[in-house]
Design an enzyme around this catalytic site. Structure first.
Site, PDB file in Angstrom:
ATOM      1  N   ASP A  73       0.813  -0.963  -0.036  1.00 37.60           N
ATOM      2  CA  ASP A  73       0.039   0.076  -0.078  1.00 37.60           C
ATOM      3  C   ASP A  73       0.818   1.288   0.016  1.00 37.60           C
ATOM      4  OD1 ASP A  73      -2.345  -1.032  -0.001  1.00 37.60           O
ATOM      5  OD2 ASP A  73      -2.804  -0.757   2.191  1.00 37.60           O
ATOM      6  N   LYS A 100      -3.568   3.147  -2.722  1.00 35.25           N
ATOM      7  CA  LYS A 100      -4.895   3.780  -3.263  1.00 35.25           C
ATOM      8  C   LYS A 100      -4.531   5.069  -2.117  1.00 35.25           C
ATOM      9  CE  LYS A 100      -7.878   0.455  -1.929  1.00 35.25           C
ATOM     10  NZ  LYS A 100      -7.217  -0.831  -1.789  1.00 35.25           N
ATOM     11  N   MET A 125      -8.603   8.783   8.437  1.00 35.76           N
ATOM     12  CA  MET A 125      -8.938   9.334   6.962  1.00 35.76           C
ATOM     13  C   MET A 125      -9.796  10.760   7.173  1.00 35.76           C
ATOM     14  SD  MET A 125      -9.442   5.911   5.120  1.00 35.76           S
ATOM     15  CE  MET A 125     -10.383   4.981   6.362  1.00 35.76           C
TER      16      MET A 125
END
Ligand code: SAM
Length: 471
Positions: free
Chosen positions: A240, A262, A376
């Site tokens: 990642d 991502k 996030m």
């Protein structure tokens, strides 16, 4: 090489240790797990070894030395006399703290049963040896010795199944780092044996495996030992964006590294394709590691990947990692729970699947005496702060924002809920970052400047912290 390392066979051997103090005890502690007959010669018997070591009085020295294979002279009054007795019989001897009198020195030992590692510096740098030993301790699996015993037991079987020596060496190279090794290191030796036999019968048909591994928040020292081993054994690693360069540098040079990271809104490799690639690589017989930031099962889609891989009939395992929530909190000195200030801890995502803020139970998140950690949540922080206050959370609730937690460029900002949006903007925080909302973020522990303990590369973080306090 001034000293030649050699391993003595201790089956049926007698080792005589002279002394009845701590030095003698230290040497005996190293020996008790061996099959040797141990004799301690001294005025006083060491009680710690009453069950395992035969005690003998100094007057019986000659008799006990008769069939000794090794002798160690520790803390004794008549050292020269004993040394002469030992030498007269040609028995290799170690004299504690007198390297010039030693036939052999006792190295720093890592004991895993059949697998033993020894490091020495000829007495020059014991502290360096200790540090190196700790590194080796970390990379030699706990069950390496038992796995070695299994390999020894199957040697005949494998030789029969793979007569060609080169093919056999290749088989062992792969087998000792493949699914059989994983099963053995997990303690399932029946499975390990079955896998080794199966692989030896059909060396062309290798079963692949996928390990979904948590890489922790960034500091490579926060990797688990298992994660480190798997990273170094993998044939291919799908990683990642959040996996730090320091961790990627631990990957074996000849392994394939595939970034599938991502970032918000930029799904460089769609999830379905990541899953398909994991399955395809395992079906080629490869040892696949899917390396994910933090813990794979915390806002990491590890569950979906596990489901997809198992659903395709491929063997899969999950290795937990230190979640960024834990890493960031520890690094910033914010205890996530506290008997007086936070009895509840909640992890939430600040990013909805379809974008924007997710539908959360704001009323329950607004209750006092609880810590809410938002993943996030940098972009949505203003709305999160607004909703929490609207639902009743005190605007003066302390908050901490930790960006790049546990990495050299970590930034920490402390403040209160009402100023969350401004702090993020003023400090130029773009992520990856965590929001920690709750009374614990305002504890003296967190606010006490940690700058004094920070290495120089953390100067940036310390500056931000100072700025936050001035406000
Ligand atoms: C997709 S989630 C993955 C979380 C991960 N599985 C974990 O357990 O930490 C990504 C979010 O984790 C947080 N994060 C991950 N690593 C971080 C770090 N080193 N410092 C601060 N936040 C981090 C950020 O909120 C980031 O947006």
């Amino acid at each position: 090489m001034r000293q030649f390392p050699a391993f003595f066979n201790l089956e049926g051997a007698r080792i005589v240790v002279f002394g009845d103090g701590e030095e003698a005890a230290r040497k005996l502690r190293l020996l008790v797990s061996s099959p040797a007959e141990l004799v301690q010669v001294g005025d006083v018997a060491l009680a710690e070894f009453a069950e395992r070591v035969v005690h003998s009085v100094p007057s019986a020295t000659r008799a006990v030395l008769e069939s000794a294979r090794l002798a160690i002279i520790a803390d004794v009054p008549r050292r020269a006399e004993i040394l002469a007795e030992v030498r007269a019989r040609g028995i290799p001897v170690n004299v504690v703290d007198a390297p010039e009198l030693c036939d052999f020195t006792v190295p720093s030992i890592i004991d895993r049963g059949e697998v033993v590692a020894a490091i020495g510096s000829g007495g020059n740098a014991p502290v360096l040896v200790k540090a190196l030993r700790e590194k080796l301790e970390a990379i030699i699996p706990q069950r390496a010795g038992e796995f070695a015993s299994l390999a020894g037991k199957l040697r005949g079987f494998v030789s029969g199944a793979i007569p060609d020596q080169t093919a056999r060496r290749r088989f062992w190279e792969r087998a000792l780092a493949g699914p059989a090794a994983a099963a053995a290191y997990a303690g399932d030796f029946d499975k390990a044996e079955a896998l080794l036999k199966e692989a030896a019968r059909e060396p062309q048909r290798r079963a692949g495996v996928v390990h979904i591994v948590g890489a922790g928040p960034g500091d490579p020292e926060l990797l688990t030992l298992k994660a480190l081993r798997l990273i170094q054994e993998a044939d291919v690693i799908y990683y990642d964006r959040l996996v730090s360069q320091d961790i990627l540098s631990l990957i074996r040079r000849d392994a394939a590294r595939v970034p599938v990271g991502k970032s918000k809104g930029d799904h460089s490799v769609p999830q379905a394709e990541i899953e398909a690639r994991l399955v395809a690589s395992a079906r080629e017989g490869l040892r696949v590691v899917r390396l994910k930031g933090g813990d794979p099962f915390i806002f990491g889609r590890g569950g979906e990947e596990l489901d997809a891989v198992l659903g395709a009939g491929v063997e899969a395992h999950v290795v937990p990692g230190i979640s960024s929530a834990l890493g960031c909190a520890a690094s910033a000195g914010v205890p996530l729970t506290h008997r007086d200030h936070a009895q509840t801890l909640t992890f939430v995502t600040g990013h909805a699947k379809a974008g924007g803020v997710p539908e959360l139970d704001w009323k329950s998140l607004a209750r006092p005496a609880q810590t809410v950690v938002v993943f996030m949540g940098v972009d949505t922080a203003p709305v999160i702060a607004e909703r929490l206050v609207a639902a009743g959370r005190d605007p003066s609730t302390p908050i901490a924002v930790i960006e790049n937690g546990t990495r050299p460029d970590e930034v920490r900002v402390f403040g209160v809920l009402s100023e969350l949006p401004f702090l993020i903007e003023d400090e130029g925080i773009t992520g990856p970052a965590l929001l920690i909302i709750g009374e614990v973020a305002g504890l003296p522990l967190a606010n006490a400047s940690l700058a004094q303990f920070l290495p120089p590369e953390f100067a940036g973080a310390a500056r931000h912290e100072a700025l936050a306090f001035e406000e």
